[in-house]
Structures are given as structure tokens and as C-alpha cells.
Design an enzyme around this catalytic site. Structure first.
Site, PDB file in Angstrom:
ATOM      1  CB  SER A  46      -0.950   0.003   1.200  1.00  0.00           C
ATOM      2  OG  SER A  46      -0.236  -0.093   2.414  1.00  0.00           O
ATOM      3  CD  GLU A  47       0.393   3.956   2.072  1.00  0.00           C
ATOM      4  OE1 GLU A  47      -0.574   4.713   1.903  1.00  0.00           O
ATOM      5  OE2 GLU A  47       0.307   2.859   2.664  1.00  0.00           O
ATOM      6  CB  THR A  48       7.382   1.707  -1.067  1.00  0.00           C
ATOM      7  OG1 THR A  48       6.852   0.421  -1.405  1.00  0.00           O
ATOM      8  CG2 THR A  48       8.893   1.611  -0.972  1.00  0.00           C
ATOM      9  CG  HIS A  77       1.891   0.757   7.036  1.00  0.00           C
ATOM     10  ND1 HIS A  77       1.086   1.530   6.229  1.00  0.00           N
ATOM     11  CD2 HIS A  77       2.515  -0.115   6.205  1.00  0.00           C
ATOM     12  CE1 HIS A  77       1.219   1.147   4.978  1.00  0.00           C
ATOM     13  NE2 HIS A  77       2.077   0.146   4.926  1.00  0.00           N
TER      14      HIS A  77
END
Length: 300
Positions: A46-48, A77
Site C-alpha cells: 500500500s505504501e513504500t 505504518h
């Protein structure tokens, strides 16, 4: 050719394959925006988070965050994941690190616990938006597949932000929460109308004395059909619970643990602390544990 060190990290858990996965790229300074986006798309979390050197004297490290579709200003996160990796790689002691992210310069607390770490980040400014128009509210409820009598009537449907806004939707039943199968296309269309891309459905229906809330977060407009465990939802939720008198507190601070991700097999726990000023929520911190799933190197 450049060699990049890339980590896959599960945040808000100490168990692999639980919590919320994030990519972390350590030495990202020479990457272009397009390269960061391509890497985020390839990792498909979902995110990096991309870790960069400071570009000023008021911070020690910079972070940028990309979904598979776009850059976002902050991600809970992925922040936990990035600082967990930095702590492991540099063998840090318990300390406070000043980071620069899309919403400003903010502290991150690192707690060394034996040979492991937990991370606590200060989120951005607490903002409450006006309650949504009746039509928008009805559209959201319908898109989530909810009935009016399933809503927790103590909980207004409202956008709240601590840096990356979310719509708060309180419902009565944890069982119903876990059953939800929302119309993701409809939610994506609603996001354009209300200028908010995340819908956080939560309940105070819990059987654990250690867990206050359970939640699920949907953000299809930015390529995240369901986010397993969301710091940028549980943090604003803490401020929301205080603002609407849904919890008891001592007028100075309020802390709780929120669970998220159970319905999709990735349960994780977010620790939330809300600092109050004259009885109003003023600042929010969120944090938790993390675990490295794997690390690798790539050349680009």
C-alpha cells in the site's frame, strides 16, 4: 548502475505476514520521482517509504512515501517500518529522531527493547472537518453496504486528519465490521466529491480489555482497496473519540490500542496517545512493533 537496499517489513506486529506490509528503500537519494513510483508499484505494498539524507539543519532524515499510484504526504505504518529498519541497521539506542516528511518536521521516538525495537511517531495537526452533507453521508453508507440501524448513532460521519484525512464511520457490531464488502468503485467516486480518499469503519464493540477499537480502512481512489493496519486512521480516530465524548480521560492525555486487519487475515495493533489541551485533542502519537520479512538488493 546503482545498488539499492530494499526491505519488506510488516508493521504494527511482531509476527511475519501479519500487520501492514511496507517497502523500505534505504539509500534512495539518487532516485527520481518516477523511479520511486516504479519501485513502489513493483513492490505493490500500500505504501513504500524512501529514506533520504536531510536537506536542512532542522531534521536528521527525510522520508517520502509512494503508493503504487501516487506519492502521499505521510504514512503511519511505512514510518514505523522505515525507522525500524534504520534502528536495526544502525544498532540505535532508545532515542528521538527528527524526520522531515510531506506534512512537516516531526519527531519519531525509538524504543530499544532487548534486541528489538518499537517505534512511536508524532502525527501532524489535528483537524476536524464539518460533518458531511446528508447526500454524501447517504452515499457512503450505501457504498459500504450498511443500513442506518447498523450505525453507532453516537458517531457522526466526519472527516478527521492528523496529516492525511480519513472519513470516520462508527458502527455497532464487530461481526458486521468483518462482514463488510463495500462497493469500491462507488467509494472511489465519492472520494473525488469529498476530497478525501480513506474510509475508516470502526466499532467500539470489543471483548478484550486491552483493545478499545476494531477497524477497517478502504481507500480505492489511491489504489488501496483495503489497508490492513492504518496509523493515519487510528490516530485521527483517537482525536475523534475524545472530541465526541466517547471515552473517559483525565483532561491531559488519553491512550488506547486499536486492532485492524482481522477480516483480511493481517491483524495488527496500533498504540495511540492523544494529548489534550483544555479538554480538546491537540496532538496525536501512534506507534507499534515491526518485523523484517526479507531484505534484498537490486540494481537500476
Amino acid at each position: 548502475m546503482r545498488t539499492l537496499k530494499i526491505y519488506q517489513v510488516d508493521s504494527f506486529t511482531n509476527e511475519k505476514f501479519k500487520g501492514n506490509p511496507a517497502g523500505v528503500v534505504l539509500n534512495a537519494d539518487e532516485l527520481t520521482d518516477q523511479e520511486m513510483l516504479h519501485i513502489a508499484r513493483e513492490l505493490n505494498n500500500s505504501e513504500t517509504a524512501f529514506i533520504l539524507k536531510p536537506d536542512g539543519t532542522d531534521h536528521e532524515v527525510r522520508l517520502r512515501y509512494f503508493t503504487p499510484k501516487t506519492e502521499v504526504p505521510v504514512c503511519g505504518h511505512a514510518t514505523v517500518a522505515a525507522h525500524y529498519v534504520r534502528a536495526i541497521v544502525h544498532n540505535l539506542s532508545s532515542s528521538t529522531v527528527i524526520q522531515k516528511i510531506g506534512i512537516g518536521v516531526l519527531p519519531v521516538e525509538i524504543f530499544k527493547e532487548g534486541n528489538d525495537y518499537s517505534i512511536m511517531m508524532t502525527q501532524g495537526k489535528v483537524e476536524f472537518y464539518p460533518q458531511l452533507a446528508v447526500k454524501n453521508r447517504e452515499d457512503i453508507v450505501n457504498a459500504l453496504g450498511l443500513r442506518e440501524d447498523e450505525l453507532d448513532q453516537r458517531c457522526p460521519i466526519q472527516i478527521v486528519s492528523t496529516g492525511h484525512s480519513k472519513v470516520m464511520i462508527g458502527i455497532k457490531s464487530r461481526l458486521r465490521l468483518n462482514e463488510l464488502t463495500p462497493n469500491l468503485l462507488a467509494l472511489a467516486q465519492i472520494s473525488k466529491m469529498i476530497n478525501c480518499n480513506g474510509f475508516f469503519v470502526f466499532t467500539l464493540d470489543t471483548e478484550s480489555k486491552d483493545i478499545l477499537t476494531h477497524g477497517r480502512m478502504f481507500a480505492p481512489a489511491i489504489g488501496i482497496n483495503e489497508d490492513p493496519v492504518t496509523g493515519n486512521a487510528n490516530g485521527p480516530l483517537g482525536a475523534y473519540l475524545v472530541k465526541h465524548g466517547l471515552v473517559n480521560h483525565n483532561n491531559l492525555s488519553f491512550s488506547f490500542t486499536g486492532e485492524q486487519g482481522y477480516a483480511i487475515g493481517r491483524s495488527g495493533l496500533v498504540k495511540v496517545t492523544v494529548r489534550l489541551q483544555r479538554g480538546e485533542p491537540e496532538q496525536v502519537k501512534i506507534g507499534g512493533e515491526a518485523v523484517i520479512v526479507f531484505k534484498t538488493e537490486i540494481e537500476i
